[in-house]
Write a protein that holds these residues in place. Structure first.
Motif, PDB file in Angstrom:
ATOM      1  N   THR A  43      80.700  12.711 117.783  1.00  0.00           N
ATOM      2  CA  THR A  43      79.575  11.857 117.437  1.00  0.00           C
ATOM      3  C   THR A  43      78.728  11.748 118.695  1.00  0.00           C
ATOM      4  O   THR A  43      79.177  11.219 119.720  1.00  0.00           O
ATOM      5  CB  THR A  43      80.038  10.454 116.984  1.00  0.00           C
ATOM      6  N   LEU A  44      77.519  12.277 118.625  1.00  0.00           N
ATOM      7  CA  LEU A  44      76.617  12.306 119.771  1.00  0.00           C
ATOM      8  C   LEU A  44      75.435  11.392 119.457  1.00  0.00           C
ATOM      9  O   LEU A  44      74.647  11.674 118.571  1.00  0.00           O
ATOM     10  CB  LEU A  44      76.153  13.739 120.038  1.00  0.00           C
ATOM     11  N   VAL A  45      75.340  10.290 120.192  1.00  0.00           N
ATOM     12  CA  VAL A  45      74.321   9.275 119.953  1.00  0.00           C
ATOM     13  C   VAL A  45      73.234   9.415 121.015  1.00  0.00           C
ATOM     14  O   VAL A  45      73.495   9.223 122.197  1.00  0.00           O
ATOM     15  CB  VAL A  45      74.937   7.857 119.993  1.00  0.00           C
ATOM     16  N   CYS A  46      72.029   9.773 120.584  1.00  0.00           N
ATOM     17  CA  CYS A  46      70.888   9.971 121.496  1.00  0.00           C
ATOM     18  C   CYS A  46      71.298  10.807 122.715  1.00  0.00           C
ATOM     19  O   CYS A  46      71.022  10.444 123.855  1.00  0.00           O
ATOM     20  CB  CYS A  46      70.317   8.636 121.954  1.00  0.00           C
ATOM     21  N   PRO A  47      71.972  11.941 122.499  1.00  0.00           N
ATOM     22  CA  PRO A  47      72.500  12.695 123.629  1.00  0.00           C
ATOM     23  C   PRO A  47      71.435  13.474 124.400  1.00  0.00           C
ATOM     24  O   PRO A  47      70.470  13.971 123.825  1.00  0.00           O
ATOM     25  CB  PRO A  47      73.478  13.667 122.970  1.00  0.00           C
ATOM     26  N   THR A 107      80.116  17.716 113.692  1.00  0.00           N
ATOM     27  CA  THR A 107      79.312  16.961 114.648  1.00  0.00           C
ATOM     28  C   THR A 107      78.280  16.101 113.941  1.00  0.00           C
ATOM     29  O   THR A 107      77.561  16.569 113.069  1.00  0.00           O
ATOM     30  CB  THR A 107      78.577  17.940 115.604  1.00  0.00           C
ATOM     31  N   SER A 108      78.203  14.848 114.346  1.00  0.00           N
ATOM     32  CA  SER A 108      77.131  13.952 113.922  1.00  0.00           C
ATOM     33  C   SER A 108      76.237  13.749 115.137  1.00  0.00           C
ATOM     34  O   SER A 108      76.727  13.411 116.215  1.00  0.00           O
ATOM     35  CB  SER A 108      77.710  12.615 113.460  1.00  0.00           C
ATOM     36  N   LEU A 109      74.948  13.994 114.969  1.00  0.00           N
ATOM     37  CA  LEU A 109      73.980  13.824 116.057  1.00  0.00           C
ATOM     38  C   LEU A 109      72.967  12.772 115.635  1.00  0.00           C
ATOM     39  O   LEU A 109      72.357  12.905 114.579  1.00  0.00           O
ATOM     40  CB  LEU A 109      73.259  15.137 116.349  1.00  0.00           C
ATOM     41  N   GLU A 110      72.783  11.745 116.440  1.00  0.00           N
ATOM     42  CA  GLU A 110      71.900  10.639 116.085  1.00  0.00           C
ATOM     43  C   GLU A 110      70.705  10.555 117.017  1.00  0.00           C
ATOM     44  O   GLU A 110      70.837  10.759 118.221  1.00  0.00           O
ATOM     45  CB  GLU A 110      72.656   9.311 116.182  1.00  0.00           C
ATOM     46  N   ALA A 111      69.559  10.214 116.423  1.00  0.00           N
ATOM     47  CA  ALA A 111      68.342   9.985 117.196  1.00  0.00           C
ATOM     48  C   ALA A 111      67.386   9.137 116.379  1.00  0.00           C
ATOM     49  O   ALA A 111      67.433   9.141 115.155  1.00  0.00           O
ATOM     50  CB  ALA A 111      67.661  11.307 117.558  1.00  0.00           C
ATOM     51  N   GLY A 112      66.514   8.439 117.078  1.00  0.00           N
ATOM     52  CA  GLY A 112      65.429   7.739 116.408  1.00  0.00           C
ATOM     53  C   GLY A 112      64.232   8.663 116.320  1.00  0.00           C
ATOM     54  O   GLY A 112      64.117   9.634 117.081  1.00  0.00           O
ATOM     55  N   SER A 113      63.324   8.380 115.414  1.00  0.00           N
ATOM     56  CA  SER A 113      62.133   9.221 115.278  1.00  0.00           C
ATOM     57  C   SER A 113      61.212   9.085 116.487  1.00  0.00           C
ATOM     58  O   SER A 113      60.403   9.973 116.749  1.00  0.00           O
ATOM     59  CB  SER A 113      61.383   8.880 113.988  1.00  0.00           C
ATOM     60  N   THR A 116      62.808  10.499 122.638  1.00  0.00           N
ATOM     61  CA  THR A 116      62.365  11.658 123.413  1.00  0.00           C
ATOM     62  C   THR A 116      63.259  12.875 123.178  1.00  0.00           C
ATOM     63  O   THR A 116      62.816  14.009 123.281  1.00  0.00           O
ATOM     64  CB  THR A 116      62.270  11.299 124.908  1.00  0.00           C
ATOM     65  N   PHE A 117      64.523  12.651 122.795  1.00  0.00           N
ATOM     66  CA  PHE A 117      65.454  13.754 122.551  1.00  0.00           C
ATOM     67  C   PHE A 117      65.488  14.207 121.098  1.00  0.00           C
ATOM     68  O   PHE A 117      66.288  15.069 120.738  1.00  0.00           O
ATOM     69  CB  PHE A 117      66.865  13.341 122.979  1.00  0.00           C
ATOM     70  N   ARG A 118      64.658  13.624 120.258  1.00  0.00           N
ATOM     71  CA  ARG A 118      64.690  13.893 118.818  1.00  0.00           C
ATOM     72  C   ARG A 118      64.733  15.388 118.496  1.00  0.00           C
ATOM     73  O   ARG A 118      65.604  15.849 117.759  1.00  0.00           O
ATOM     74  CB  ARG A 118      63.466  13.248 118.150  1.00  0.00           C
ATOM     75  N   ASP A 119      63.814  16.154 119.031  1.00  0.00           N
ATOM     76  CA  ASP A 119      63.704  17.558 118.633  1.00  0.00           C
ATOM     77  C   ASP A 119      64.825  18.430 119.189  1.00  0.00           C
ATOM     78  O   ASP A 119      65.257  19.371 118.528  1.00  0.00           O
ATOM     79  CB  ASP A 119      62.334  18.115 119.013  1.00  0.00           C
ATOM     80  N   GLU A 120      65.345  18.109 120.380  1.00  0.00           N
ATOM     81  CA  GLU A 120      66.468  18.897 120.883  1.00  0.00           C
ATOM     82  C   GLU A 120      67.734  18.585 120.086  1.00  0.00           C
ATOM     83  O   GLU A 120      68.585  19.453 119.888  1.00  0.00           O
ATOM     84  CB  GLU A 120      66.686  18.712 122.383  1.00  0.00           C
ATOM     85  N   PHE A 140      66.637   8.127 112.548  1.00  0.00           N
ATOM     86  CA  PHE A 140      66.347   6.761 112.136  1.00  0.00           C
ATOM     87  C   PHE A 140      64.874   6.453 112.392  1.00  0.00           C
ATOM     88  O   PHE A 140      64.435   6.441 113.557  1.00  0.00           O
ATOM     89  CB  PHE A 140      67.274   5.790 112.866  1.00  0.00           C
ATOM     90  N   PRO A 141      64.100   6.203 111.321  1.00  0.00           N
ATOM     91  CA  PRO A 141      62.654   5.977 111.438  1.00  0.00           C
ATOM     92  C   PRO A 141      62.322   4.814 112.372  1.00  0.00           C
ATOM     93  O   PRO A 141      62.828   3.708 112.209  1.00  0.00           O
ATOM     94  CB  PRO A 141      62.217   5.654 110.010  1.00  0.00           C
TER      95      PRO A 141
END
Length: 188
Positions: A43-47, A107-113, A116-120, A140-141
């Motif tokens: 689980t990768l949170v805003c990695p 793998t779960s990858l998390e990011a907010g919309s 800055t790391f959203r696209d990677e 997450f919007p």
């Protein structure tokens, strides 16, 4: 006297936020070279995954407050020194540089919309899927870097934690069921 629990190196699930997300992602590359542990999930949170810092979201969000392109460059420079943005960066440090994403655990990858790391993060999930792996990007919007830690009571933060817990429960249930397959195609 309580019994001491032993950790089974074949049943480790790794979780990481931000820079620790890079370490968790890099750790999962090691078993392909015969090294342990062999995580059964991530689980990768805003990695932080890519020191090149050149995605659309990194450029779009470069001048915003909080975590942005400039703070990201500073973090990578601190971690990698003069290696940052060169061909000599080890994939364990910047996992997005791994050319072959096959053989990775679910793998779960998390990011907010507004992350800055959203696209990677989305690119990482896409490359794992293209290689036949199991990757779930969770976007997450309106979320920004660390939103669920900085605003834990917000509805979006509660939703993110719910999604994370559901993924963990689903993944761990599959791993503990009789005959359930672990992340590398072996049975637990």
């Amino acid at each position: 006297m309580p019994q001491r629990a032993e950790i089974d190196p074949e049943r480790v699930l790794v979780v990481g936020f931000g820079g620790a997300g890079a370490l968790a992602a890099g750790l999962a590359l090691r078993p392909r070279e015969g090294k342990k542990p062999r995580p059964v999930g991530r689980t990768l949170v805003c990695p932080l995954l890519d020191d090149r810092n050149d995605t659309v979201s990194a450029v779009q969000l470069a001048d915003l407050g909080g975590r942005h392109r400039g703070t990201n460059e500073a973090a990578w420079t601190h971690a990698l020194g003069s290696l940052r943005d060169t061909a000599d960066v080890p994939v364990y440090a910047a996992p997005a540089r791994a050319e072959d994403p096959s053989g990775l655990p679910p793998t779960s990858l998390e990011a907010g919309s507004a992350e800055t790391f959203r696209d990677e993060i989305v690119a990482c999930a896409s490359s794992i899927r293209a290689a036949g792996g199991d990757a779930e990007p969770q976007l997450f919007p309106g979320g920004f870097h660390g939103f669920d830690f900085l605003a834990p009571g917000a509805a979006l933060s509660r939703d993110a934690r719910d999604v994370r817990l559901k993924w963990l429960r689903r993944t761990l249930t599959v791993l503990t069921e009789p005959g359930g397959a672990a992340g590398f195609g072996r049975e637990v």
